[in-house]
Write a protein that holds these residues in place. Structure first.
Motif, PDB file in Angstrom:
ATOM      1  N   ASP A 168      -2.566 -20.135 -13.907  1.00  0.00           N
ATOM      2  CA  ASP A 168      -2.608 -21.579 -13.655  1.00  0.00           C
ATOM      3  C   ASP A 168      -1.220 -22.101 -13.295  1.00  0.00           C
ATOM      4  O   ASP A 168      -1.075 -22.953 -12.411  1.00  0.00           O
ATOM      5  CB  ASP A 168      -3.122 -22.336 -14.894  1.00  0.00           C
ATOM      6  CG  ASP A 168      -4.614 -22.124 -15.111  1.00  0.00           C
ATOM      7  OD1 ASP A 168      -5.334 -21.926 -14.126  1.00  0.00           O
ATOM      8  OD2 ASP A 168      -5.047 -22.151 -16.285  1.00  0.00           O
ATOM      9  N   VAL A 207      -0.392 -21.504  -9.771  1.00  0.00           N
ATOM     10  CA  VAL A 207      -1.085 -22.429  -8.854  1.00  0.00           C
ATOM     11  C   VAL A 207      -0.428 -23.812  -8.860  1.00  0.00           C
ATOM     12  O   VAL A 207      -0.368 -24.475  -7.822  1.00  0.00           O
ATOM     13  CB  VAL A 207      -2.585 -22.516  -9.205  1.00  0.00           C
ATOM     14  CG1 VAL A 207      -3.282 -23.566  -8.339  1.00  0.00           C
ATOM     15  CG2 VAL A 207      -3.257 -21.162  -9.012  1.00  0.00           C
ATOM     16  N   THR A 208       0.092 -24.234 -10.010  1.00  0.00           N
ATOM     17  CA  THR A 208       0.707 -25.580 -10.043  1.00  0.00           C
ATOM     18  C   THR A 208       1.898 -25.668  -9.083  1.00  0.00           C
ATOM     19  O   THR A 208       2.273 -26.767  -8.693  1.00  0.00           O
ATOM     20  CB  THR A 208       1.237 -25.968 -11.450  1.00  0.00           C
ATOM     21  OG1 THR A 208       2.220 -25.018 -11.855  1.00  0.00           O
ATOM     22  CG2 THR A 208       0.138 -26.037 -12.471  1.00  0.00           C
ATOM     23  N   LYS A 209       2.466 -24.527  -8.684  1.00  0.00           N
ATOM     24  CA  LYS A 209       3.654 -24.559  -7.820  1.00  0.00           C
ATOM     25  C   LYS A 209       3.302 -24.510  -6.336  1.00  0.00           C
ATOM     26  O   LYS A 209       4.060 -23.958  -5.536  1.00  0.00           O
ATOM     27  CB  LYS A 209       4.608 -23.416  -8.192  1.00  0.00           C
ATOM     28  CG  LYS A 209       5.127 -23.491  -9.615  1.00  0.00           C
ATOM     29  CD  LYS A 209       5.852 -24.805  -9.885  1.00  0.00           C
ATOM     30  CE  LYS A 209       6.252 -24.934 -11.359  1.00  0.00           C
ATOM     31  NZ  LYS A 209       6.800 -26.280 -11.667  1.00  0.00           N
ATOM     32  N   GLY A 210       2.144 -25.038  -5.989  1.00  0.00           N
ATOM     33  CA  GLY A 210       1.841 -25.170  -4.568  1.00  0.00           C
ATOM     34  C   GLY A 210       0.516 -24.614  -4.102  1.00  0.00           C
ATOM     35  O   GLY A 210       0.233 -24.656  -2.902  1.00  0.00           O
ATOM     36  N   PHE A 255      -2.286 -25.553  -3.466  1.00  0.00           N
ATOM     37  CA  PHE A 255      -3.203 -26.657  -3.136  1.00  0.00           C
ATOM     38  C   PHE A 255      -2.721 -27.332  -1.868  1.00  0.00           C
ATOM     39  O   PHE A 255      -1.652 -27.013  -1.349  1.00  0.00           O
ATOM     40  CB  PHE A 255      -3.226 -27.685  -4.288  1.00  0.00           C
ATOM     41  CG  PHE A 255      -1.855 -28.046  -4.795  1.00  0.00           C
ATOM     42  CD1 PHE A 255      -1.022 -28.895  -4.072  1.00  0.00           C
ATOM     43  CD2 PHE A 255      -1.363 -27.482  -5.980  1.00  0.00           C
ATOM     44  CE1 PHE A 255       0.249 -29.193  -4.518  1.00  0.00           C
ATOM     45  CE2 PHE A 255      -0.083 -27.783  -6.427  1.00  0.00           C
ATOM     46  CZ  PHE A 255       0.733 -28.637  -5.697  1.00  0.00           C
ATOM     47  N   SER A 287      -1.858 -31.154  -0.634  1.00  0.00           N
ATOM     48  CA  SER A 287      -1.598 -32.453  -1.260  1.00  0.00           C
ATOM     49  C   SER A 287      -2.350 -33.550  -0.520  1.00  0.00           C
ATOM     50  O   SER A 287      -1.911 -34.010   0.540  1.00  0.00           O
ATOM     51  CB  SER A 287      -0.100 -32.760  -1.250  1.00  0.00           C
ATOM     52  OG  SER A 287       0.574 -31.811  -2.040  1.00  0.00           O
ATOM     53  N   ASN A 305      -4.512 -37.091  -1.748  1.00  0.00           N
ATOM     54  CA  ASN A 305      -5.110 -37.925  -2.794  1.00  0.00           C
ATOM     55  C   ASN A 305      -6.526 -38.313  -2.402  1.00  0.00           C
ATOM     56  O   ASN A 305      -6.841 -38.422  -1.216  1.00  0.00           O
ATOM     57  CB  ASN A 305      -4.294 -39.211  -2.974  1.00  0.00           C
ATOM     58  CG  ASN A 305      -2.971 -38.957  -3.660  1.00  0.00           C
ATOM     59  OD1 ASN A 305      -2.710 -37.857  -4.149  1.00  0.00           O
ATOM     60  ND2 ASN A 305      -2.134 -39.962  -3.710  1.00  0.00           N
ATOM     61  N   ALA A 306      -7.371 -38.551  -3.428  1.00  0.00           N
ATOM     62  CA  ALA A 306      -8.717 -39.046  -3.146  1.00  0.00           C
ATOM     63  C   ALA A 306      -8.589 -40.336  -2.347  1.00  0.00           C
ATOM     64  O   ALA A 306      -7.813 -41.226  -2.701  1.00  0.00           O
ATOM     65  CB  ALA A 306      -9.476 -39.294  -4.441  1.00  0.00           C
ATOM     66  N   SER A 335      -7.913 -37.522  -9.858  1.00  0.00           N
ATOM     67  CA  SER A 335      -7.851 -38.821  -9.179  1.00  0.00           C
ATOM     68  C   SER A 335      -7.162 -39.873 -10.047  1.00  0.00           C
ATOM     69  O   SER A 335      -6.416 -40.718  -9.539  1.00  0.00           O
ATOM     70  CB  SER A 335      -9.260 -39.295  -8.807  1.00  0.00           C
ATOM     71  OG  SER A 335      -9.884 -38.328  -8.003  1.00  0.00           O
ATOM     72  N   GLU A 391      -3.552 -39.253  -9.814  1.00  0.00           N
ATOM     73  CA  GLU A 391      -3.025 -39.725  -8.524  1.00  0.00           C
ATOM     74  C   GLU A 391      -2.793 -41.233  -8.553  1.00  0.00           C
ATOM     75  O   GLU A 391      -1.859 -41.749  -7.937  1.00  0.00           O
ATOM     76  CB  GLU A 391      -4.015 -39.390  -7.396  1.00  0.00           C
ATOM     77  CG  GLU A 391      -4.070 -37.896  -7.066  1.00  0.00           C
ATOM     78  CD  GLU A 391      -5.338 -37.507  -6.304  1.00  0.00           C
ATOM     79  OE1 GLU A 391      -6.111 -38.398  -5.907  1.00  0.00           O
ATOM     80  OE2 GLU A 391      -5.555 -36.292  -6.134  1.00  0.00           O
ATOM     81  N   MET A 422      -4.172 -29.279 -10.588  1.00  0.00           N
ATOM     82  CA  MET A 422      -2.932 -28.540 -10.864  1.00  0.00           C
ATOM     83  C   MET A 422      -1.725 -29.258 -10.246  1.00  0.00           C
ATOM     84  O   MET A 422      -0.617 -29.232 -10.778  1.00  0.00           O
ATOM     85  CB  MET A 422      -3.039 -27.105 -10.312  1.00  0.00           C
ATOM     86  CG  MET A 422      -3.992 -26.216 -11.071  1.00  0.00           C
ATOM     87  SD  MET A 422      -3.487 -25.906 -12.793  1.00  0.00           S
ATOM     88  CE  MET A 422      -4.569 -26.985 -13.660  1.00  0.00           C
ATOM     89  N   ARG A 423      -1.975 -29.911  -9.119  1.00  0.00           N
ATOM     90  CA  ARG A 423      -0.901 -30.691  -8.499  1.00  0.00           C
ATOM     91  C   ARG A 423      -0.478 -31.828  -9.427  1.00  0.00           C
ATOM     92  O   ARG A 423       0.715 -32.111  -9.582  1.00  0.00           O
ATOM     93  CB  ARG A 423      -1.406 -31.231  -7.155  1.00  0.00           C
ATOM     94  CG  ARG A 423      -0.467 -32.168  -6.450  1.00  0.00           C
ATOM     95  CD  ARG A 423      -0.996 -32.472  -5.050  1.00  0.00           C
ATOM     96  NE  ARG A 423      -0.396 -33.679  -4.520  1.00  0.00           N
ATOM     97  CZ  ARG A 423      -1.068 -34.800  -4.244  1.00  0.00           C
ATOM     98  NH1 ARG A 423      -2.375 -34.856  -4.428  1.00  0.00           N
ATOM     99  NH2 ARG A 423      -0.444 -35.856  -3.780  1.00  0.00           N
ATOM    100  N   VAL A 476      -0.891 -31.803 -12.694  1.00  0.00           N
ATOM    101  CA  VAL A 476      -0.250 -31.171 -13.856  1.00  0.00           C
ATOM    102  C   VAL A 476       1.229 -30.954 -13.536  1.00  0.00           C
ATOM    103  O   VAL A 476       2.115 -31.232 -14.346  1.00  0.00           O
ATOM    104  CB  VAL A 476      -0.954 -29.841 -14.214  1.00  0.00           C
ATOM    105  CG1 VAL A 476      -0.128 -29.037 -15.211  1.00  0.00           C
ATOM    106  CG2 VAL A 476      -2.353 -30.110 -14.762  1.00  0.00           C
ATOM    107  N   ASN A 477       1.484 -30.481 -12.325  1.00  0.00           N
ATOM    108  CA  ASN A 477       2.866 -30.231 -11.917  1.00  0.00           C
ATOM    109  C   ASN A 477       3.676 -31.524 -11.880  1.00  0.00           C
ATOM    110  O   ASN A 477       4.872 -31.521 -12.201  1.00  0.00           O
ATOM    111  CB  ASN A 477       2.877 -29.554 -10.536  1.00  0.00           C
ATOM    112  CG  ASN A 477       4.224 -28.971 -10.198  1.00  0.00           C
ATOM    113  OD1 ASN A 477       4.847 -28.330 -11.049  1.00  0.00           O
ATOM    114  ND2 ASN A 477       4.689 -29.200  -8.987  1.00  0.00           N
ATOM    115  N   TYR A 519     -14.314 -38.588  -7.973  1.00  0.00           N
ATOM    116  CA  TYR A 519     -13.330 -38.997  -6.964  1.00  0.00           C
ATOM    117  C   TYR A 519     -13.411 -40.493  -6.645  1.00  0.00           C
ATOM    118  O   TYR A 519     -12.404 -41.136  -6.382  1.00  0.00           O
ATOM    119  CB  TYR A 519     -13.549 -38.237  -5.643  1.00  0.00           C
ATOM    120  CG  TYR A 519     -13.075 -36.797  -5.619  1.00  0.00           C
ATOM    121  CD1 TYR A 519     -11.804 -36.444  -6.079  1.00  0.00           C
ATOM    122  CD2 TYR A 519     -13.889 -35.784  -5.114  1.00  0.00           C
ATOM    123  CE1 TYR A 519     -11.372 -35.127  -6.036  1.00  0.00           C
ATOM    124  CE2 TYR A 519     -13.461 -34.470  -5.070  1.00  0.00           C
ATOM    125  CZ  TYR A 519     -12.203 -34.140  -5.532  1.00  0.00           C
ATOM    126  OH  TYR A 519     -11.768 -32.836  -5.491  1.00  0.00           O
TER     127      TYR A 519
END
Lengths: 255, 649
Positions: free
Chosen positions: A128, A131-134, A136, A138, A140-141, B63, B66, B187-188, B190-191, B461
């Motif tokens: 995990d 994965v947090t280091k990129g 994904f 970016s 936003n909803a 969400s 965010e 995870m984004r 979380v970071n 979402y």
């Protein structure tokens, strides 16, 4: 050993390790009355029911979906992560694969970056954190453009899906003599790098994830290929080659 | 309400859905304008607990992060990516009309209301259909690798209960890919520090302060510590409760404990008897089986379901000529054929087996045959579409579905029932919001295929992030901490329960008793229910529950990773929930969707609704140990879709 009603019996050698203990030991158990259609984990359910009835502590073992998709389960069976069959997770393995009367050795996935929590349960939170280091895109909803505004060539989408199929079980790490997480990390990097949506963060992603992978204590990849052989989802070692190219490209750019 | 068990139930018509007035097409738009807002600079002062990391919980936590809220996100798994949404196979619906076959928001709304047999709320369902298109946009932007055509545009396939192709998919792993999309976003966050993850935690109680949900008590599953967390609002997204039936398609750790604890703290439980039995599952193979495996509904695009025409036909499938086969769905429902809704397909398969036409060793199975599709499309195309499902079938049964037809039988799969929520997805406890399968809101008495993923993501979402602001705008942030005595009380109750489970040292295992409960529920509260059967079921469940609390055996320590203890706690809750499922089925003296009361069926075995008396949501209130539940009815109005008998012929 064979029972008259067609069920099977096995001798299990199982790794037992108390929580917080630095080491454990193999313990031998006998299980009887196993239907050949039972899954490997249902055989363990039977063992644990027997242990409970005898007043003993059941063996801790993780699983959830029991259909090969959640990635929760995974033990080394006779030295092989997820056991003898290619492309099959521990939970999908059936006892018909094990001859009646055989001895089966069961151990946790072993790696410094996957400490044992108890018995066969390990801590894979390092994945995990990688994965947090990129790992994904970016967005936003609410920010997304119309879905068909961005065509993705079918072959790229199919190749991306091949890499995205990783279930994060950790068998690749357990199989690797270096306990490398290169297959796991590269599959996610490659999947996102194949898509047009993944381009803006392509450089920072590979640098960030590789750095975190190293920081977690996973070993380096030295092209043994054991990971690909052990992967229950057929993730190709080609992903690792592509990750190296991505890394080189990113290093030069970030240079 | 004639049965003695029902006579003394307190019934009130006092539930307010808070669906806005006005034309259905603009309800959500107007509501968004009418809701109060939390200004961007103030959002970081609020803390929100989200329990669960599946499609609903994961998308909501990401969400909310965010938007700038502080989010505490809990899951029972070792990683948020394991939540059971991962196992959804077939696809996700959206009214994009990319196939140019006449789809629209209105058609998706109409199909969903009709598919649910007129027991869902029109306002919620229309909102869901509106948001379906944004979900696909969002997921594509996240990089979800949906199937595409040669031009690079998105591909679609068909699902049950619809005559258009509106289902988006990623091979047979759509749930996995959508979940990994939400997981990436999570995870984004979380970071970025906006979301703090708490894996391997099980919510065991909800904490109320002055009647508002202000925190939770969990057990740390690694070391057994009982932990409290405070917040300004709580979101529960812990999924459904099919595992009460023991054998279901759900994961073995899926459970009802979080929603049941909320129920016992005052959240009403709606339509508990609405349990979806999925028609295409691999039949049970033995007593040691721990779960059943679904074969995706998408297989009904190309697979044909049949049984032999003659009872007792001992020939193998290939030896039975066309003339001796009954493609019963195509025969009975020519307009929808193999793509009738799940409840209709399941009951038809059951009737065939009841008439002695079933196949396989147990005679409780029907064929799902791909020979026609392989002849028409070639084996490669069929492999491309369904390869991973065929592989899964082969692993489990050791049979090759490219050569011999699959055998399938219905199994518990999804619960339309769940905690009651209003239009804002808030339960009857102020501050407690419930999303995804854990709530009851959108599917009525039967969910259409590929709609669960749609609902989970719509909630997470695009709905909850707006509606929770409306609640928080009326709350001063950060006023409650875990020092409040309500946390101490809840922790004490939780510790007492754990100690009680460990202390009994009886003779039965939780698994044995759970298996018995599942058998009772399946026999009398499955595809067919009857008044007398349900009354005896309630008695039987009470006996099993009493036996559990006097004779269960749990080994090990409470201060350790103890999976037997976790499991026993969940099974304890299934007994109480199981009784409520049966009570709800008894009180609903009509048939609708999945709920077939034998007293109310047509000569062909189709459900007969009673709209005059039962067009309502049944929301049950917990009145304390040993007391009867009270029933609160929310009347359903159908202003836009005309109440009619469902017809798939």
């Amino acid at each position: 050993m064979s029972a008259e009603n067609g069920t099977r019996s096995y001798k299990l050698e199982v790794w037992r390790q108390a929580r917080g203990a630095s080491s454990g030991r193999m313990v031998v158990y006998q299980v009887n009355g196993i239907d050949q259609n039972m899954s490997f984990l249902e055989m363990f359910d039977r063992l644990n029911e027997d242990l409970l009835r005898r007043g003993e502590d059941p063996v801790a073992i993780d699983s959830d979906c029991r259909e090969g998709i959640c990635g929760t389960c995974g033990v080394c069976i006779d030295g092989r992560p997820h056991g003898p069959l290619p492309n099959v997770t521990t939970c999908s393995l059936r006892m018909r694969e094990f001859p009646d009367g055989s001895t089966i050795v069961v151990e946790p996935f072993r790696a410094d970056a996957f400490p044992v929590v108890k018995d066969l349960v390990i801590d894979r939170s390092a994945f995990d954190r990688v994965v947090t280091k990129g790992g994904f895109i970016s967005v936003n909803a609410g920010q997304a453009p119309e879905a068909n505004g961005l065509p993705v060539p079918k072959d790229a989408a199919e190749a991306a899906m091949d890499s995205a199929a990783c279930i994060g079980c950790g068998a690749c790490v357990a199989a690797c003599p270096n306990a490398s997480a290169a297959l796991f990390t590269s599959a996610r990097i490659r999947y996102l790098s194949l898509l047009p949506q993944g381009q803006p963060e392509r450089t920072s992603r590979v640098l960030g994830m590789v750095e975190q992978m190293d920081a977690e204590g996973f070993g380096d990849c030295s092209n043994h290929g054991e990971c690909e052989a052990a992967c229950p989802k057929g993730i190709s070692i080609e992903n690792i080659a592509k990750m190296r190219r991505e890394y080189l490209r990113a290093s030069l750019r970030a240079g | 309400m004639n049965a003695p068990a029902l006579r003394e139930i307190d019934v009130q018509d006092d539930l307010e859905s808070r669906v806005p007035d006005g034309p259905i097409q603009t309800k959500w738009e107007r509501h968004r304008f009418d809701m109060k807002l939390v200004n961007p600079a103030n959002k970081r002062k609020y803390t929100i607990i989200v329990v669960g990391t599946g499609l609903a919980g994961g998308s909501a936590a990401a969400s909310l992060g965010e938007l700038g809220y502080n989010v505490l996100n809990f899951c029972i798994h070792d990683s948020p990516r394991r939540a059971h949404s991962v196992a959804a196979q077939g696809g996700i619906n959206a009214a994009k009309n990319y196939t140019n076959d006449g789809d629209s928001v209105w058609r998706l709304f109409y199909d969903t209301i009709k598919g649910g047999d007129f027991r869902a709320r029109e306002g919620n369902v229309h909102r869901l259909a509106e948001l379906s298109v944004s979900i696909i946009d969002q997921c594509v932007a996240q990089g979800v690798p949906f199937a595409r055509d040669y031009g690079g545009l998105l591909a679609n396939r068909s699902f049950g209960g619809a005559q258009v192709s509106r289902t988006f998919y990623a091979r047979g792993q759509t749930g996995q890919q959508l979940l990994l999309g939400a997981y990436g976003s999570l995870m984004r966050q979380v970071n970025s520090g906006r979301v703090k993850m708490f894996p391997r935690r099980e919510m065991l109680d909800l904490v109320l302060v002055d009647g508002h949900a202000r925190g939770i008590v969990c057990r740390n599953l690694v070391d057994g510590r009982i932990e409290s967390y405070a917040a300004d609002a709580v979101v529960v997204a812990t999924g459904g409760y099919s595992t009460a039936y023991f054998l279901s398609t759900n994961a073995v750790n899926s459970n009802a404990t979080a929603i049941w604890r909320c129920h016992k703290r005052g959240a009403y439980f709606a339509n508990p008897c609405f349990m979806q039995i999925h028609p295409t599952c691999i039949p049970q193979q033995g007593e040691g089986q721990s779960k059943l495996t679904l074969m995706s509904e998408s297989l009904r695009n190309d697979g044909r379901i049949w049984v032999p025409k003659k009872a007792g036909d001992a020939r193998s499938a290939q030896e039975i000529p066309e003339d001796d086969r009954d493609y019963f769905l195509e025969r009975i429902y020519p307009a929808f054929g193999n793509l009738v809704p799940r409840d209709v397909a399941s009951r038809a398969a059951k009737r065939m087996c009841d008439e002695g036409l079933g196949v396989g060793s147990t005679k409780r199975a029907v064929y799902l045959d791909f020979a026609d599709a392989i002849g028409r499309l070639g084996e490669n195309t069929v492999r491309e579409r369904y390869g991973n499902l065929f592989d899964m079938y082969h692993e489990i049964t050791a049979e090759n579905p490219y050569r011999t037809p699959m055998q399938i039988y219905p199994a518990p799969h999804y619960t339309m029932g769940g905690l009651w929520v209003d239009y804002n997805l808030m339960s009857t406890i102020p501050g407690l919001h419930v999303i995804g399968e854990a709530n009851f809101s959108d599917h009525g008495a039967n969910r259409l295929g590929a709609s669960a993923l749609m609902q989970g993501l719509a909630d997470g979402y695009f709905i909850l992030p707006y509606t929770i602001g409306n609640y928080l705008a009326g709350v001063a942030p950060g006023k409650v901490s875990t020092d409040h005595p309500a946390f101490g009380e809840a922790e004490g109750a939780t510790r007492g329960r754990v100690a009680k489970l460990l202390s009994m040292k009886g003779k039965r295992t939780a698994r044995e008793l759970h298996w018995q409960l599942g058998r009772v529920l399946w026999d009398h509260c499955g595809m067919e229910r009857s008044g007398p059967g349900l009354l005896s079921t309630i008695e039987k469940i009470r006996e099993l529950r009493a036996e559990f609390w006097s004779n269960v055996r749990v080994e090990g320590s409470g201060e350790d990773l103890n999976q037997a203890l976790e499991y026993a706690g969940r099974v304890a809750d299934y007994f109480e929930l199981g009784e409520l499922i049966a009570l709800d089925a008894l009180a609903r003296d009509e048939s609708c969707g999945c709920h077939l009361r034998v007293e109310h069926q047509s000569p062909e075995g189709e459900p007969i609704r009673d709209d005059e008396d039962f067009a309502y949501v049944a929301a049950w209130e917990w009145k304390g140990e040993g007391s009867r539940h009270a029933l609160h009815r929310e009347r359903l109005a159908f202003d836009n879709v005309h109440l009619a008998v469902r017809n798939y012929k």
